[in-house]
Design a protein around this motif. Structure first.
Motif, PDB file in Angstrom:
ATOM      1  N   LYS A 129       7.460   7.748   4.667  1.00 38.38           N
ATOM      2  CA  LYS A 129       6.647   8.673   3.826  1.00 38.38           C
ATOM      3  C   LYS A 129       5.636   7.977   2.949  1.00 38.38           C
ATOM      4  CE  LYS A 129      10.362   8.726   0.241  1.00 38.38           C
ATOM      5  NZ  LYS A 129      11.325   9.627  -0.540  1.00 38.38           N
ATOM      6  N   ARG A 130       4.758   8.822   2.376  1.00 38.40           N
ATOM      7  CA  ARG A 130       3.634   8.398   1.628  1.00 38.40           C
ATOM      8  C   ARG A 130       4.343   7.782   0.353  1.00 38.40           C
ATOM      9  NH1 ARG A 130      -1.293   9.999   3.929  1.00 38.40           N
ATOM     10  NH2 ARG A 130      -1.010  11.432   5.632  1.00 38.40           N
ATOM     11  N   GLY A 131       3.948   6.733  -0.128  1.00 40.35           N
ATOM     12  CA  GLY A 131       4.310   6.157  -1.326  1.00 40.35           C
ATOM     13  C   GLY A 131       3.411   6.081  -2.387  1.00 40.35           C
ATOM     14  N   LYS A 132       3.451   5.047  -3.139  1.00 43.00           N
ATOM     15  CA  LYS A 132       2.444   4.720  -4.446  1.00 43.00           C
ATOM     16  C   LYS A 132       2.072   3.245  -4.134  1.00 43.00           C
ATOM     17  CE  LYS A 132       1.599   5.028  -9.175  1.00 43.00           C
ATOM     18  NZ  LYS A 132       2.026   5.415 -10.329  1.00 43.00           N
ATOM     19  N   ASP A 139       0.889  -1.046  -0.311  1.00 45.01           N
ATOM     20  CA  ASP A 139      -0.127   0.072  -0.059  1.00 45.01           C
ATOM     21  C   ASP A 139       1.050   1.235  -0.065  1.00 45.01           C
ATOM     22  OD1 ASP A 139       0.922  -0.232   2.689  1.00 45.01           O
ATOM     23  OD2 ASP A 139      -0.657   0.363   3.645  1.00 45.01           O
ATOM     24  N   ASP A 140       0.305   2.387   0.146  1.00 38.22           N
ATOM     25  CA  ASP A 140       0.979   3.567   0.010  1.00 38.22           C
ATOM     26  C   ASP A 140       1.566   4.284   1.529  1.00 38.22           C
ATOM     27  OD1 ASP A 140      -1.146   4.424   0.996  1.00 38.22           O
ATOM     28  OD2 ASP A 140      -1.693   5.952  -0.777  1.00 38.22           O
ATOM     29  N   GLY A 141       1.146   3.494   2.564  1.00 40.27           N
ATOM     30  CA  GLY A 141       1.440   3.979   3.546  1.00 40.27           C
ATOM     31  C   GLY A 141       0.520   5.040   4.363  1.00 40.27           C
ATOM     32  N   SER A 142      -0.490   5.243   3.497  1.00 39.73           N
ATOM     33  CA  SER A 142      -1.395   6.627   3.995  1.00 39.73           C
ATOM     34  C   SER A 142      -2.140   6.145   5.272  1.00 39.73           C
ATOM     35  CB  SER A 142      -2.343   6.775   2.819  1.00 39.73           C
ATOM     36  OG  SER A 142      -1.524   7.434   1.905  1.00 39.73           O
ATOM     37  N   HIS A 143      -2.628   5.071   5.232  1.00 39.26           N
ATOM     38  CA  HIS A 143      -3.601   4.715   6.540  1.00 39.26           C
ATOM     39  C   HIS A 143      -3.095   4.953   7.888  1.00 39.26           C
ATOM     40  CE1 HIS A 143      -7.158   3.266   8.086  1.00 39.26           C
ATOM     41  NE2 HIS A 143      -6.601   2.261   9.066  1.00 39.26           N
ATOM     42  N   MET A 144      -1.481   4.355   8.077  1.00 39.81           N
ATOM     43  CA  MET A 144      -0.875   4.613   9.255  1.00 39.81           C
ATOM     44  C   MET A 144      -0.616   5.979   9.622  1.00 39.81           C
ATOM     45  SD  MET A 144       0.585   3.578  11.947  1.00 39.81           S
ATOM     46  CE  MET A 144       0.915   1.592  11.845  1.00 39.81           C
ATOM     47  N   LEU A 145       0.097   6.609   8.487  1.00 38.43           N
ATOM     48  CA  LEU A 145       0.356   8.181   8.535  1.00 38.43           C
ATOM     49  C   LEU A 145      -0.886   9.074   8.781  1.00 38.43           C
ATOM     50  CD1 LEU A 145       2.900   8.161   5.855  1.00 38.43           C
ATOM     51  CD2 LEU A 145       3.460   8.530   8.124  1.00 38.43           C
ATOM     52  N   ASP A 146      -1.912   8.816   8.282  1.00 40.86           N
ATOM     53  CA  ASP A 146      -3.216   9.425   8.611  1.00 40.86           C
ATOM     54  C   ASP A 146      -3.480   9.234   9.951  1.00 40.86           C
ATOM     55  OD1 ASP A 146      -3.590  10.328   6.017  1.00 40.86           O
ATOM     56  OD2 ASP A 146      -5.064   8.688   5.387  1.00 40.86           O
ATOM     57  N   LEU A 147      -3.359   8.283  10.713  1.00 37.99           N
ATOM     58  CA  LEU A 147      -3.619   8.037  12.070  1.00 37.99           C
ATOM     59  C   LEU A 147      -2.796   8.688  12.645  1.00 37.99           C
ATOM     60  CD1 LEU A 147      -4.091   3.996  12.367  1.00 37.99           C
ATOM     61  CD2 LEU A 147      -5.929   5.768  12.533  1.00 37.99           C
ATOM     62  N   ILE A 148      -1.634   8.780  12.599  1.00 32.58           N
ATOM     63  CA  ILE A 148      -0.445   9.541  13.327  1.00 32.58           C
ATOM     64  C   ILE A 148      -0.659  11.297  13.109  1.00 32.58           C
ATOM     65  CG2 ILE A 148       1.892  10.194  13.361  1.00 32.58           C
ATOM     66  CD1 ILE A 148       2.581   7.279  12.409  1.00 32.58           C
ATOM     67  N   GLU A 149      -1.021  11.509  11.923  1.00 27.53           N
ATOM     68  CA  GLU A 149      -1.184  12.997  11.858  1.00 27.53           C
ATOM     69  C   GLU A 149      -2.463  13.548  12.366  1.00 27.53           C
ATOM     70  OE1 GLU A 149      -0.557  13.392   7.454  1.00 27.53           O
ATOM     71  OE2 GLU A 149       1.786  12.989   7.689  1.00 27.53           O
TER      72      GLU A 149
END
Length: 573
Positions: free
Chosen positions: A415-418, A390-400
């Motif tokens: 960092k967010r990927g693709k 995945d692009d890592g966004s789910h975890m980063l969204d939780l953190i941010e």
């Protein structure tokens, strides 16, 4: 500027954590070492000075003589026997381990959710049942157990170190929790993990950094680092973690414990909070759950109860037996010295040679060298790509979402990927299948005279000794066997000695690449004082073919007997 929103939640959670420790279980401040680390501080002590806290439970005066005996000198079967035969109450056993877990928490920050009150009530219920019926609840009646913070327990947070998930208790138990409790076990605590669950040092803003009780300069490992620290301090009999890149085996190595990553389907994995999109493990690389313990005998005792019942609790489990026929031939162990990407440092190769020599002297065991399989160097990169589909966004969204910062080690690394599309994912899985096919050849070694089946291999857990905080380097020696779904375990061998230092002698092997270059910084006397490794546990990894989990236990037992015996002479098994 207003304070970041996560800070208030962190303060509230820390207050809750502190309040869970009764006043009479609190250590005098003079016993708590100065400089307990935050996630960003470093240690000011000389690099070669060992600062451990292992003796404090025995000397602090909080534990009675009986509690010290119960928490230190019994294996699983013997301890359960003491309770079911009426020699000691489950409440007394559980209280002793809860007190010891409270001490461990004050010294290492290993806990996220102390469950002492509910554990003691559960123990009293077990005692009442035994007194009324004359029968135990199950084969693990009264056994104190801990679990990684990711496992859901009804009414308890699974915050995984993220402020946004704090104070949101789980609505139901994870299947593994239900299975353990059906067997009579008592879960006394949940344990600390790293932010994102994706580093090999357990630190986060909500609970802080877990320290290695053997020496607070060394990493406790991750992502099951809290379990490792708690088990090392004898605050639990068995701890359950998860492993996708080495998260059971790394803490076992760092704290001189036994741990296994089973094959998929042997231990229920579902019912966890991991901060990932639901179902990611089904399409990428699938993590597994497994135990850390004090002995091979305890690994056998706990897995022997779980594996035959797992299919009735976890939808992700398969039918299984915890037994195997006695081989009618010698047990053949292969020695695999390198993954072809990172050359192990001298003390790691030395300990591997020592174990191989011990096995050669063991009746009924044949030892052979395993040439580097051509597919093995492909495994680390492939495993890494499958972890990040995945692009890592789910975890980063939780953190941010709570203005939370990444911990220092992750800054610049995450960092967010693709996200991969279906075609890219299918290509990766096709490459995985081809590697799996090639690696099958490793288990059969042919010569001009005969063909020989390899029952198990021994190899490094990591290409370096237990490093300082935030310096764990290469995961290829552990993630590879998740990719291949080979069961793998850790057996501690001996401590790092003065004779292992080789002061003034540098490695002269050709550098294999960037990972190898980074690994050598852990041995280069310009970048590390090698004396920091003195006394650290040196371990080996034992691996068997897919679904040969009981054979893994047999191989670990062989290795353990060859190098040091299954347990200390004083242990009551």
């Amino acid at each position: 500027m207003l304070p970041q929103r996560y800070i208030a939640i962190t303060e509230r959670k820390q207050a809750e954590l502190s309040a869970a420790i009764p006043e009479e279980w609190r250590l005098p401040s003079k016993l708590i070492p100065e400089g307990m680390l935050s996630i960003s501080e470093s240690i000011a002590e000389p690099k070669y000075q060992r600062v451990g806290v292992m003796d404090i439970p025995r000397t602090c005066g909080l534990l009675t003589t009986k509690e010290l005996d119960l928490t230190e000198n019994f294996g699983i079967r013997a301890l359960v026997g003491e309770m079911t035969e009426g020699h000691v109450k489950a409440e007394d056993v559980v209280r002793g381990f809860c007190k010891r877990a409270a001490i461990a928490q004050q010294l290492t920050r290993c806990l996220t959710e102390p469950l002492f009150d509910r554990a003691l009530q559960r123990a009293r219920d077990l005692d009442d049942y035994l007194q009324r019926t004359g029968k135990p609840i199950g084969p693990l009646h009264g056994l104190p157990i801990s679990v990684k913070d990711t496992f859901n327990i009804k009414g308890v947070d699974s915050s995984i170190g993220l402020s946004t998930l704090a104070f949101k208790p789980a609505k139901e138990n994870a299947p593994l929790v239900d299975l353990l409790e059906s067997l009579g076990a008592v879960i006394i605590a949940k344990t600390n993990i790293p932010q994102t669950l994706a580093t090999l040092d357990s630190a986060n803003h909500l609970f802080g950094r877990t320290l290695n009780p053997l020496n607070r300069q060394w990493t406790a490992g991750g992502s099951t680092g809290g379990e490792g620290a708690l088990l090392a301090m004898r605050g639990s009999m068995v701890g359950f973690g998860t492993d996708i890149g080495g998260s059971i085996r790394v803490p076992a190595m760092c704290q001189g414990l036994y741990g296994i990553k089973p094959s998929n389907g042997r231990v229920p994995f579902g019912g966890q909070q991991n901060g990932q999109i639901e179902g990611k493990g089904r399409i990428g690389l699938q993590a597994v759950a497994g135990p850390l313990a004090h002995s091979v005998a305890d690994i056998n005792a706990i897995m022997g109860e779980i594996v035959p019942r797992a299919e009735f609790f976890g939808e992700d489990c398969i039918p299984g037996l915890w037994s195997a026929p006695t081989p009618s031939r010698n047990f053949t162990v292969g020695v695999l010295k390198t993954d072809g990407l990172v050359t192990p440092l001298p003390p790691i190769l030395r300990i591997l040679d020592e174990v191989a020599d011990s096995l050669r002297r063991t009746p009924g065991v044949e030892v052979v060298e395993i040439p580097l399989p051509s597919a093995l160097p492909k495994c680390q990169g492939l495993a890494g790509r499958l972890m990040g589909v995945d692009d890592g966004s789910h975890m980063l969204d939780l953190i941010e979402s709570m203005d939370e910062d990444l911990i220092p080690w992750l800054q610049g690394r995450m960092k967010r990927g693709k996200a991969l599309d279906v075609t890219q994912l299918a290509k990766l899985q096709a490459q995985r299948a081809e590697v799996e096919k090639e690696m099958m050849k490793m288990w059969t070694q042919s010569s001009s005279s005969r063909s020989r089946r390899i029952d198990a291999i021994i190899c490094p857990v990591a290409p370096h000794p237990v490093p300082e905080i935030d310096r764990y380097n290469a995961v290829g020696y552990t993630s590879t066997f998740v990719l291949l779904d080979y069961p793998a375990g850790v057996v501690p061998v001996r401590p790092f000695l003065d004779s292992d230092l080789e002061i003034g002698r540098a490695m002269d092997d050709p550098v294999l690449g960037s990972w190898d270059k980074a690994n050598r910084k852990l041995w280069d006397e310009k970048t590390v004082d090698r004396r920091v490794y003195l006394g650290s546990p040196l371990s080996v990894q034992v691996v068997t073919p897919k679904q040969h989990d009981y054979q893994l236990f047999q191989a670990m037992e062989l290795v353990d007997r060859a190098v040091q015996g299954r347990a200390s002479p004083s242990a009551k098994l």
